[in-house]
Design a protein around this motif. Structure first.
Motif, PDB file in Angstrom:
ATOM      1  N   THR A  33       0.801  -1.221   0.000  1.00 15.58           N
ATOM      2  CA  THR A  33       0.000   0.000   0.000  1.00 15.58           C
ATOM      3  C   THR A  33       0.835   1.274   0.000  1.00 15.58           C
ATOM      4  OG1 THR A  33      -1.693  -1.206   1.209  1.00 15.58           O
ATOM      5  CG2 THR A  33      -1.870   1.170   1.205  1.00 15.58           C
ATOM      6  N   ASN A  34       1.879   1.315   0.811  1.00 13.05           N
ATOM      7  CA  ASN A  34       2.702   2.522   0.904  1.00 13.05           C
ATOM      8  C   ASN A  34       3.328   2.821  -0.446  1.00 13.05           C
ATOM      9  OD1 ASN A  34       2.126   2.521   3.627  1.00 13.05           O
ATOM     10  ND2 ASN A  34       4.139   1.832   4.265  1.00 13.05           N
ATOM     11  N   GLY A  35       3.304   4.088  -0.823  1.00  7.16           N
ATOM     12  CA  GLY A  35       3.945   4.433  -2.080  1.00  7.16           C
ATOM     13  C   GLY A  35       3.488   5.758  -2.655  1.00  7.16           C
ATOM     14  N   LEU A  36       3.918   5.959  -3.867  1.00  2.00           N
ATOM     15  CA  LEU A  36       3.629   7.175  -4.616  1.00  2.00           C
ATOM     16  C   LEU A  36       2.559   6.856  -5.654  1.00  2.00           C
ATOM     17  CD1 LEU A  36       4.505  10.116  -5.209  1.00  2.00           C
ATOM     18  CD2 LEU A  36       6.136   9.171  -6.841  1.00  2.00           C
ATOM     19  N   TYR A  37       1.469   7.625  -5.635  1.00  2.00           N
ATOM     20  CA  TYR A  37       0.348   7.435  -6.550  1.00  2.00           C
ATOM     21  C   TYR A  37       0.181   8.692  -7.394  1.00  2.00           C
ATOM     22  CZ  TYR A  37      -0.998   3.505  -3.553  1.00  2.00           C
ATOM     23  OH  TYR A  37      -1.004   2.322  -2.838  1.00  2.00           O
ATOM     24  N   GLU A  38      -0.128   8.504  -8.669  1.00  2.00           N
ATOM     25  CA  GLU A  38      -0.378   9.638  -9.556  1.00  2.00           C
ATOM     26  C   GLU A  38      -1.596   9.346 -10.410  1.00  2.00           C
ATOM     27  OE1 GLU A  38       3.099  10.590 -11.856  1.00  2.00           O
ATOM     28  OE2 GLU A  38       4.110  11.479 -10.134  1.00  2.00           O
ATOM     29  N   LEU A  52      -0.071  11.668  -4.862  1.00  2.00           N
ATOM     30  CA  LEU A  52      -0.263  11.368  -3.447  1.00  2.00           C
ATOM     31  C   LEU A  52       0.856  10.456  -2.975  1.00  2.00           C
ATOM     32  CD1 LEU A  52      -1.985  11.319  -0.814  1.00  2.00           C
ATOM     33  CD2 LEU A  52      -3.172   9.331  -1.781  1.00  2.00           C
ATOM     34  N   THR A  53       1.559  10.893  -1.948  1.00  2.00           N
ATOM     35  CA  THR A  53       2.528  10.045  -1.276  1.00  2.00           C
ATOM     36  C   THR A  53       1.827   9.504  -0.042  1.00  2.00           C
ATOM     37  OG1 THR A  53       4.323  11.448  -2.046  1.00  2.00           O
ATOM     38  CG2 THR A  53       4.821   9.935  -0.243  1.00  2.00           C
ATOM     39  N   LEU A  54       1.608   8.186   0.007  1.00  2.00           N
ATOM     40  CA  LEU A  54       0.791   7.559   1.042  1.00  2.00           C
ATOM     41  C   LEU A  54       1.616   6.623   1.910  1.00  2.00           C
ATOM     42  CD1 LEU A  54      -2.122   7.063   2.137  1.00  2.00           C
ATOM     43  CD2 LEU A  54      -2.243   5.163   0.501  1.00  2.00           C
ATOM     44  N   THR A  55       1.408   6.733   3.214  1.00  2.00           N
ATOM     45  CA  THR A  55       2.023   5.824   4.183  1.00  2.00           C
ATOM     46  C   THR A  55       0.936   5.353   5.132  1.00  2.00           C
ATOM     47  OG1 THR A  55       4.075   7.083   4.084  1.00  2.00           O
ATOM     48  CG2 THR A  55       3.830   5.563   5.921  1.00  2.00           C
ATOM     49  N   VAL A  56       0.813   4.046   5.303  1.00  2.00           N
ATOM     50  CA  VAL A  56      -0.193   3.507   6.218  1.00  2.00           C
ATOM     51  C   VAL A  56       0.470   2.675   7.306  1.00  2.00           C
ATOM     52  CG1 VAL A  56      -1.971   3.463   4.438  1.00  2.00           C
ATOM     53  CG2 VAL A  56      -0.641   1.423   4.873  1.00  2.00           C
ATOM     54  N   GLN A  57      -0.200   2.594   8.437  1.00  2.00           N
ATOM     55  CA  GLN A  57       0.207   1.731   9.546  1.00  2.00           C
ATOM     56  C   GLN A  57      -0.959   0.787   9.797  1.00  2.00           C
ATOM     57  OE1 GLN A  57       0.983   4.681  12.518  1.00  2.00           O
ATOM     58  NE2 GLN A  57       3.097   4.933  11.866  1.00  2.00           N
ATOM     59  N   ASN A 132     -13.931  13.253  -8.906  1.00  2.00           N
ATOM     60  CA  ASN A 132     -13.742  11.809  -8.987  1.00  2.00           C
ATOM     61  C   ASN A 132     -12.275  11.582  -9.301  1.00  2.00           C
ATOM     62  OD1 ASN A 132     -16.476  11.136  -8.576  1.00  2.00           O
ATOM     63  ND2 ASN A 132     -16.910  11.631 -10.702  1.00  2.00           N
ATOM     64  N   ILE A 133     -11.621  10.802  -8.469  1.00  2.00           N
ATOM     65  CA  ILE A 133     -10.187  10.594  -8.680  1.00  2.00           C
ATOM     66  C   ILE A 133      -9.881   9.150  -9.046  1.00  2.00           C
ATOM     67  CG2 ILE A 133      -9.441  12.452  -7.156  1.00  2.00           C
ATOM     68  CD1 ILE A 133      -8.635  10.047  -5.231  1.00  2.00           C
ATOM     69  N   ASN A 134      -8.816   8.998  -9.784  1.00  2.00           N
ATOM     70  CA  ASN A 134      -8.294   7.697 -10.167  1.00  2.00           C
ATOM     71  C   ASN A 134      -6.773   7.821 -10.141  1.00  2.00           C
ATOM     72  OD1 ASN A 134      -7.580   5.278 -11.324  1.00  2.00           O
ATOM     73  ND2 ASN A 134      -9.171   5.373 -12.898  1.00  2.00           N
ATOM     74  N   LEU A 135      -6.160   7.236  -9.117  1.00  2.00           N
ATOM     75  CA  LEU A 135      -4.710   7.309  -8.954  1.00  2.00           C
ATOM     76  C   LEU A 135      -4.118   5.913  -9.069  1.00  2.00           C
ATOM     77  CD1 LEU A 135      -4.566   9.660  -5.826  1.00  2.00           C
ATOM     78  CD2 LEU A 135      -4.492  10.313  -8.225  1.00  2.00           C
ATOM     79  N   GLN A 136      -2.998   5.803  -9.716  1.00  2.00           N
ATOM     80  CA  GLN A 136      -2.275   4.543  -9.922  1.00  2.00           C
ATOM     81  C   GLN A 136      -0.958   4.598  -9.166  1.00  2.00           C
ATOM     82  OE1 GLN A 136      -3.096   1.730 -11.896  1.00  2.00           O
ATOM     83  NE2 GLN A 136      -1.234   0.840 -11.046  1.00  2.00           N
ATOM     84  N   LYS A 137      -0.602   3.507  -8.496  1.00  2.00           N
ATOM     85  CA  LYS A 137       0.693   3.455  -7.798  1.00  2.00           C
ATOM     86  C   LYS A 137       1.805   3.446  -8.839  1.00  2.00           C
ATOM     87  CE  LYS A 137       3.192   1.082  -4.175  1.00  2.00           C
ATOM     88  NZ  LYS A 137       3.223  -0.038  -3.238  1.00  2.00           N
ATOM     89  N   VAL A 138       2.750   4.398  -8.675  1.00  2.00           N
ATOM     90  CA  VAL A 138       3.840   4.523  -9.639  1.00  2.00           C
ATOM     91  C   VAL A 138       5.207   4.338  -9.008  1.00  2.00           C
ATOM     92  CG1 VAL A 138       2.532   5.995 -11.229  1.00  2.00           C
ATOM     93  CG2 VAL A 138       3.893   7.051  -9.416  1.00  2.00           C
ATOM     94  N   GLY A 139       5.262   4.226  -7.688  1.00  2.00           N
ATOM     95  CA  GLY A 139       6.569   4.071  -7.053  1.00  2.00           C
ATOM     96  C   GLY A 139       6.461   3.761  -5.581  1.00  2.00           C
ATOM     97  N   GLU A 140       7.605   3.465  -5.012  1.00  2.00           N
ATOM     98  CA  GLU A 140       7.714   3.135  -3.589  1.00  2.00           C
ATOM     99  C   GLU A 140       8.098   4.382  -2.809  1.00  2.00           C
ATOM    100  OE1 GLU A 140       6.913   0.061  -2.546  1.00  2.00           O
ATOM    101  OE2 GLU A 140       6.538  -0.424  -4.645  1.00  2.00           O
ATOM    102  N   VAL A 141       7.768   4.380  -1.519  1.00  2.00           N
ATOM    103  CA  VAL A 141       8.194   5.452  -0.625  1.00  2.00           C
ATOM    104  C   VAL A 141       9.570   5.082  -0.090  1.00  2.00           C
ATOM    105  CG1 VAL A 141       7.709   6.665   1.525  1.00  2.00           C
ATOM    106  CG2 VAL A 141       5.852   6.029   0.018  1.00  2.00           C
TER     107      VAL A 141
END
Length: 143
Positions: A33-38, A52-57, A132-141
């Motif tokens: 889940t953690n990563g960079l989304y565009e 979006l740079t996302l980090t979850v716990q 309405n958003i649609n983001l795809q993971k493009v990289g790791e944090v």
């Protein structure tokens, strides 16, 4: 006598530290889940590109991140909750500008490296202007 026991116990203690060093500090869900989304948001003012740079716990169910409007170059910091499994999760976050100005709310589903949902921009304290958003993971944090 005590010093001999301490010397004999030392290799056992050190080897147990080495074994513990191989355990990953993050869960498979967090790694996926953690990563960079565009992607983009589509709403009343048209198409807006977002990052979006996302980090979850996973254990605490917390999410944090940085949302950037790639068109205006404005950046917002956010936090919220994530609930679900590695297959599908619900993401709810609030984003602030300058640390204290409530600017947007994100309500989305996260599944298969995609975030699909809505960003509602905030005007006068109210969630208005949905995108309405649609983001795809493009990289790791990077840690």
């Amino acid at each position: 006598m005590r010093s001999r026991f301490a010397l004999l116990a030392l290799p056992v203690l050190l080897s147990s530290c080495a074994i513990g060093a191989y355990f990953s500090p993050i869960t498979p869900f967090e790694r996926a889940t953690n990563g960079l989304y565009e992607g983009e948001g589509n709403g009343v003012t048209g198409r807006v590109p977002y990052r979006l740079t996302l980090t979850v716990q996973e254990k605490s169910g917390r999410a944090s991140g940085v949302l950037q409007n790639l068109e205006s170059k404005k950046t917002y910091t956010g936090s919220g909750t994530i609930k679900g499994t590695s297959d599908s999760a619900q993401l709810d976050m609030n984003f602030f500008e300058g640390g204290n100005k409530y600017r947007a709310a994100l309500h989305a589903d996260l599944s298969g490296g995609r975030i699909i949902g809505r960003i509602r921009t905030v005007l006068l304290g109210q969630e208005l202007f949905p995108y309405n958003i649609n983001l795809q993971k493009v990289g790791e944090v990077k840690p």
